[in-house]
Design a protein around this motif. Structure first.
Motif, PDB file in Angstrom:
ATOM      1  N   UNK A 111      32.030  58.573  30.920  1.00  0.00           N
ATOM      2  CA  UNK A 111      32.418  59.782  30.594  1.00  0.00           C
ATOM      3  C   UNK A 111      32.286  60.862  31.775  1.00  0.00           C
ATOM      4  N   UNK A 112      31.182  60.647  32.393  1.00  0.00           N
ATOM      5  CA  UNK A 112      30.974  61.188  33.848  1.00  0.00           C
ATOM      6  C   UNK A 112      32.320  61.055  34.644  1.00  0.00           C
ATOM      7  N   UNK A 113      32.696  59.961  34.760  1.00  0.00           N
ATOM      8  CA  UNK A 113      33.682  59.923  35.582  1.00  0.00           C
ATOM      9  C   UNK A 113      34.959  60.728  35.094  1.00  0.00           C
ATOM     10  N   UNK A 114      35.027  60.849  33.829  1.00  0.00           N
ATOM     11  CA  UNK A 114      36.403  61.514  33.532  1.00  0.00           C
ATOM     12  C   UNK A 114      36.216  63.051  33.841  1.00  0.00           C
ATOM     13  N   UNK A 115      35.040  63.448  33.672  1.00  0.00           N
ATOM     14  CA  UNK A 115      34.858  64.921  33.898  1.00  0.00           C
ATOM     15  C   UNK A 115      34.632  65.082  35.334  1.00  0.00           C
ATOM     16  N   UNK A 116      34.793  63.937  36.286  1.00  0.00           N
ATOM     17  CA  UNK A 116      34.794  64.101  37.557  1.00  0.00           C
ATOM     18  C   UNK A 116      33.524  64.475  38.205  1.00  0.00           C
ATOM     19  N   UNK A 117      32.370  63.890  37.510  1.00  0.00           N
ATOM     20  CA  UNK A 117      30.918  64.225  38.094  1.00  0.00           C
ATOM     21  C   UNK A 117      30.113  63.094  38.009  1.00  0.00           C
ATOM     22  N   UNK A 118      30.850  61.921  38.495  1.00  0.00           N
ATOM     23  CA  UNK A 118      30.172  60.670  38.570  1.00  0.00           C
ATOM     24  C   UNK A 118      28.859  60.685  39.444  1.00  0.00           C
ATOM     25  N   UNK A 119      29.243  61.413  40.644  1.00  0.00           N
ATOM     26  CA  UNK A 119      27.840  61.658  41.613  1.00  0.00           C
ATOM     27  C   UNK A 119      26.707  62.388  41.202  1.00  0.00           C
ATOM     28  N   UNK A 120      27.004  63.031  39.997  1.00  0.00           N
ATOM     29  CA  UNK A 120      25.803  64.127  39.664  1.00  0.00           C
ATOM     30  C   UNK A 120      24.900  63.321  38.629  1.00  0.00           C
ATOM     31  N   UNK A 135      31.334  71.181  32.140  1.00  0.00           N
ATOM     32  CA  UNK A 135      31.946  69.907  32.164  1.00  0.00           C
ATOM     33  C   UNK A 135      30.985  68.729  31.625  1.00  0.00           C
ATOM     34  N   UNK A 136      29.668  68.946  31.819  1.00  0.00           N
ATOM     35  CA  UNK A 136      28.760  67.875  31.341  1.00  0.00           C
ATOM     36  C   UNK A 136      28.582  68.122  29.827  1.00  0.00           C
TER      37      UNK A 136
END
Ligand code: ATP
Ligand code: MG
Lengths: 263, 281
Positions: A111-120, A135-136
């Protein structure tokens, strides 16, 4: 299939917020709800989400009456409402507490990957920007794979650029997962960029004033003539519903307060 | 948890704010706490010298060296440890009861408005009574030994904990509770996953102020007749004219009090990291 059947709501303090709201939303459809401030849009979403109860009529999802928060229905509020004591990953996985750890972690990462926040993933909510936090919140609502996702002015606190980014984001999430989306917005262009159908509401009591199909090819071009014509129709509907004095169905003349123009 | 990171932040932001005189700024950052030490250390040194050079006999106000000797002597004979552990045990017991009662009643009145309307007025009225006023009654009811002392300390600890817990529960963000409802948490899960973490920061503050009052009240309790405890050392020092012993006991109070406070803060710190981050920003 989400069906609203003559839904009405009168608050305990006597405010008649909604009356006779009926419409249905097909699976995978995107519906936008627009209308002046105070015409009951948030109230409507809360009834659909099961957080509040209608005083008349019923909300029905897949032939089943919604009376309390439902696992098939997710909601994103105007504010991210992240839990400050959980990391981003903890927040996204909040609805998966009963799943095995490995599954939870995989779905959170996805899910984090999908919203582009994998690094967070390991960051605290306070360390996110407003757009990242929202986004989270969207990721958190999508992780349990709801059939219906309700969004109450999810991008209204964001600047114009971030808002357009997140609209694109939401559409690409929708293209992958095809949830039914019901989105409340104050931004007519946002409604037309996102929705297949735009429901225009009218206040006191809140009710559906017009339903406008936005039968445009995706991705939508804000510059195109077709976009413009839908925009004109929505604005026209809003204008009429925002007249200084409007004639209600029973012919009575009501003065709308100036506050109703603040949408 | 609080002091060190905060000064560090002040120093960092001061540094980044001005690039012109960073060295002066840093000096200020370090010198500020040192400045505060000049007065007490200076007075101590002056007093020490005054007694050394015979300007005063230092009988009523013993010089630092004598206080240190007395402290060391008390520690060597084991007296200090005996008295300190007695006092610590009283504070621990009183703190335990006070925290338990304060937490339970604070949670009930915070959660249910009926309970709040029922209980809170009475408790607020009781709070208005200076706690020392209970002493004669406690002695009549519980005798002059441990029970009455523990009761007094517990009363002192109770109120800040009660008020802290009730206030914390009242101020839990309704919007976060709704997030819990959306995810269909059971009542128990709602308490564990939303309410508890939300109230934890205020709870820790309440515990620490409760503990502070506990230390205050243990002195009062030991004044009212005790044969052991740091408070007894104070009274004993007064009656036998040993000011150095009084000051040594005061120092012991300061050290133990600060240590116990630090222990609570240190235990809570890992659970409050999310909040600490806010302060450091
Ligand atoms: N909890 C409540 N109790 C009583 N009245 C309420 C409550 N929530 C909303 N109302 C009233 O119901 C009406 C509709 O409110 P609602 O928040 O649904 O409007 P809205 O369309 O979402 O407005 P906005 O665009 O400003 O968010 C308003 O008149 C409001 O005052
Ligand atoms: Mg609203």
């Amino acid at each position: 299939m989400l069906v609203l059947d003559r839904v009405g709501k009168t608050y305990p303090n006597g405010v008649h917020a909604l009356e006779g709201i009926s419409f249905s939303v097909a699976p995978g459809e995107i519906v936008a709800i627009v209308g002046g401030s105070g015409c009951g849009k948030s109230t409507l979403l809360r009834l659909v989400s099961g957080l509040d109860h209608p005083t008349q009529g019923a909300v029905i999802l897949d032939e089943e009456r919604v009376t309390a928060p439902h696992e098939k229905i997710g909601i994103v509020f105007q504010e991210p409402r992240l839990l400050p004591w959980l990391t981003v990953a903890g927040n996204v996985g909040f609805g998966l507490a009963d799943r095995p750890k490995a599954e939870r972690e995989a779905r959170v990462a996805d899910a984090l990957d999908r919203v582009g926040l994998a690094d967070k993933a390991k960051v605290w909510p306070r360390e996110l920007s407003g757009g990242q936090a929202q986004r989270v919140a969207i990721a958190r609502a999508l992780v349990p794979r709801p059939e219906v996702l309700l969004l109450d002015e999810p991008f209204s606190a964001l600047d114009a650029f971030t808002r357009i980014d997140l609209q694109d984001h939401l559409l690409s999430l929708w293209a992958d997962l095809k949830p039914t989306l019901v989105i409340v917005t104050h931004d007519v262009e946002e409604a037309i960029v996102l929705a297949d159908r735009i429901i225009v509401m009218r206040p006191r009591p809140g009710r559906v004033f017009a339903e406008i199909e936005a039968d445009l090819a995706r991705p939508r071009d804000r510059q195109s003539a077709a976009f413009d014509s839908v925009k004109r129709r929505v604005l026209a509907a809003l204008d009429r519903s925002l007249d200084r004095s409007v004639v209600t169905d029973d012919g009575e003349t009501q003065a709308t307060a100036g506050a109703a123009l603040w949408w | 948890m609080s002091v060190v990171p905060m000064t560090a932040t002040a120093e960092q932001s001061a540094q980044s704010a001005t690039t012109r005189e960073p060295r002066l700024r840093r000096l200020n950052g370090l010198a500020r706490p040192a400045l505060g030490l000049i007065l007490p250390v200076g007075v101590a040194v002056l007093w020490e010298l005054a007694v050394r050079f015979g300007l005063s006999d230092g009988r009523l106000v013993p010089p630092p060296s004598v206080i240190f000797e007395t402290f060391a002597e008390l520690a060597r004979t084991g007296e200090l440890q005996r008295h300190a552990s007695t006092t610590l045990a009283r504070v621990a017991a009183g703190f335990g009861f006070g925290v338990a009662a304060g937490t339970v009643l604070g949670a009930i009145t915070g959660y249910s408005s009926l309970a709040s309307r029922l209980l809170d007025p009475t408790l607020q009225a009781l709070r208005a009574i200076p706690s020392i006023a209970w002493v004669p009654l406690f002695i009549l009811w519980l005798g002059i030994f441990e029970e009455s002392k523990v009761a007094l300390i517990a009363v002192g600890v109770f109120f800040p904990v009660y008020l802290g817990v009730m206030g914390a529960i009242h101020s839990v963000d309704r919007k976060l509770v709704e997030v819990g409802r959306v995810f269909r948490l059971s009542d128990a899960a709602m308490v564990r996953r939303i309410l508890l973490p939300a109230v934890l920061p205020s709870y820790v503050i309440a515990l620490r102020s409760g503990l502070g009052l506990g230390w205050m009240f243990v002195v009062a309790a030991e004044f009212m007749g005790a044969s052991e405890g740091l408070g007894f050392l104070l009274v004993d020092g007064q009656q036998l004219g040993k000011p150095a012993q009084i000051v040594a006991a005061i120092v012991a109070f300061a050290i133990i009090g600060k240590t116990t406070d630090w222990i609570i803060a240190a235990i809570a710190a890992p659970f409050l990291r999310w909040e600490d981050v806010v302060r450091r920003d």
